[in-house]
Scaffold this motif. Structure first.
Motif, PDB file in Angstrom:
ATOM      1  N   PHE A  43       0.819  -1.213   0.000  1.00 27.12           N
ATOM      2  CA  PHE A  43       0.000   0.000   0.000  1.00 27.12           C
ATOM      3  C   PHE A  43       0.857   1.268   0.000  1.00 27.12           C
ATOM      4  N   LYS A  44       1.999   1.226   0.661  1.00 28.98           N
ATOM      5  CA  LYS A  44       2.890   2.388   0.645  1.00 28.98           C
ATOM      6  C   LYS A  44       3.395   2.683  -0.765  1.00 28.98           C
ATOM      7  N   ALA A  45       3.464   1.657  -1.595  1.00 28.08           N
ATOM      8  CA  ALA A  45       3.922   1.825  -2.973  1.00 28.08           C
ATOM      9  C   ALA A  45       2.841   2.422  -3.868  1.00 28.08           C
ATOM     10  N   GLY A  46       1.658   2.637  -3.297  1.00 23.11           N
ATOM     11  CA  GLY A  46       0.594   3.302  -4.056  1.00 23.11           C
ATOM     12  C   GLY A  46      -0.404   2.382  -4.715  1.00 23.11           C
ATOM     13  N   ALA A  47      -0.435   1.115  -4.354  1.00 22.46           N
ATOM     14  CA  ALA A  47      -1.377   0.175  -4.961  1.00 22.46           C
ATOM     15  C   ALA A  47      -2.813   0.566  -4.647  1.00 22.46           C
ATOM     16  N   GLN A  48      -3.706   0.345  -5.614  1.00 17.96           N
ATOM     17  CA  GLN A  48      -5.100   0.758  -5.471  1.00 17.96           C
ATOM     18  C   GLN A  48      -6.048  -0.367  -5.897  1.00 17.96           C
ATOM     19  N   PRO A  49      -6.118  -1.452  -5.142  1.00 16.88           N
ATOM     20  CA  PRO A  49      -7.116  -2.482  -5.473  1.00 16.88           C
ATOM     21  C   PRO A  49      -8.523  -1.963  -5.208  1.00 16.88           C
ATOM     22  N   ASP A  50      -9.503  -2.585  -5.809  1.00 23.20           N
ATOM     23  CA  ASP A  50     -10.892  -2.205  -5.555  1.00 23.20           C
ATOM     24  C   ASP A  50     -11.378  -2.762  -4.222  1.00 23.20           C
ATOM     25  N   VAL A  51     -10.909  -3.948  -3.889  1.00 24.18           N
ATOM     26  CA  VAL A  51     -11.297  -4.595  -2.643  1.00 24.18           C
ATOM     27  C   VAL A  51     -10.176  -5.543  -2.231  1.00 24.18           C
TER      28      VAL A  51
END
Length: 251
Positions: A43-51
């Motif tokens: 998440f710190k790397a900027g990942a953006q899953p929907d769920v």
């Protein structure tokens, strides 16, 4: 729908992935991670899953710790071996939970809930306050005594004196520390909600064992574990419960 799976049991992760792809063929599994550390970095790397699907107990800690270290930008559906009664209070907003082993119907319901919320409110997010609510709901009072009938008498048995519980011929039995067994008018499913999970673990469909009753644990066939209890009784840990059992055994 882009999905992250956080699960440290390979078989459980694979099963969840297969179920998701069967229910939603268009789904994209972005990553399968197995530690709190990996999730925080993801998440710190900027990942953006929907769920995201988070197993509660991981090898390096509880997945709740992810929320303490980084902002989680997507709704989370927890997967857990804890009983459904303990977690009912946490079914709010976008957050749901799935009890292991995960069933197709329960997974479909969780996906529909997510899709409905997204349609009505846009992409919902997870709040640390909601995670804390889950922790508080798990800090419940567990049953300390059970009443059993023996002949024309009723006995009060302390939970701490129960070595294990099992089903046989459609009856639930207590094995007491003194070696005696007593019939109990509960199902194992009901007992999971009443017994403190710090001390008791549901190894399979037939057994719940007390941690002090375990004498020896060995690797068994098909990725299962065999448990030898102190009275010589043996049982196995189901494949989908092995990871949770190891975490429980290690405290």
């Amino acid at each position: 729908m882009r999905v992250l799976i956080l699960e440290d049991e390979a078989l459980a992760a694979e099963r969840l992935q297969l179920l998701l792809e069967k229910l939603r063929p268009e789904i994209e599994i972005l990553a399968i991670l197995d530690t709190v550390e990996d999730a925080v970095g993801y998440f710190k790397a900027g990942a953006q899953p929907d769920v995201a699907f988070f197993d509660i107990q991981l090898a390096d800690g509880a997945s709740f710790q992810v929320f303490e270290s980084v902002k989680v930008p997507c709704p989370v559906i927890f997967t857990t071996a804890y009983d459904q009664y303990t977690l009912k209070a946490f079914k709010v907003n976008s957050i749901d939970y799935l009890l292991k082993p995960i069933g197709k119907g329960d997974l479909e319901q969780a996906l529909v809930q997510y899709e409905d919320l997204k349609e009505k409110f846009g992409q919902p997010t997870v709040q640390l306050q909601q995670v804390e609510q889950l922790l508080q709901s798990m800090q419940r009072q567990y049953k300390e005594r059970f009443v059993v009938k023996t002949g024309h008498q009723f006995l009060s048995i302390r939970a701490e004196d129960i070595r294990y519980l099992f089903t046989e011929h459609k009856t639930t039995w207590i094995r007491h520390a003194d070696g005696k067994k007593h019939a109990l008018e509960y199902t194992l499913e009901e007992l999971e909600a009443l017994l403190d999970p710090k001390h008791f673990f549901r190894t399979n469909r037939q057994y719940i064992v007390h941690i002090e009753a375990i004498d020896q644990t060995t690797v068994y066939s098909n990725a299962r574990l065999k448990i030898k209890l102190q009275d010589g009784e043996e049982t196995t840990v189901s494949r989908d419960r092995v990871s949770d059992f190891r975490a429980w055994l290690g405290g």
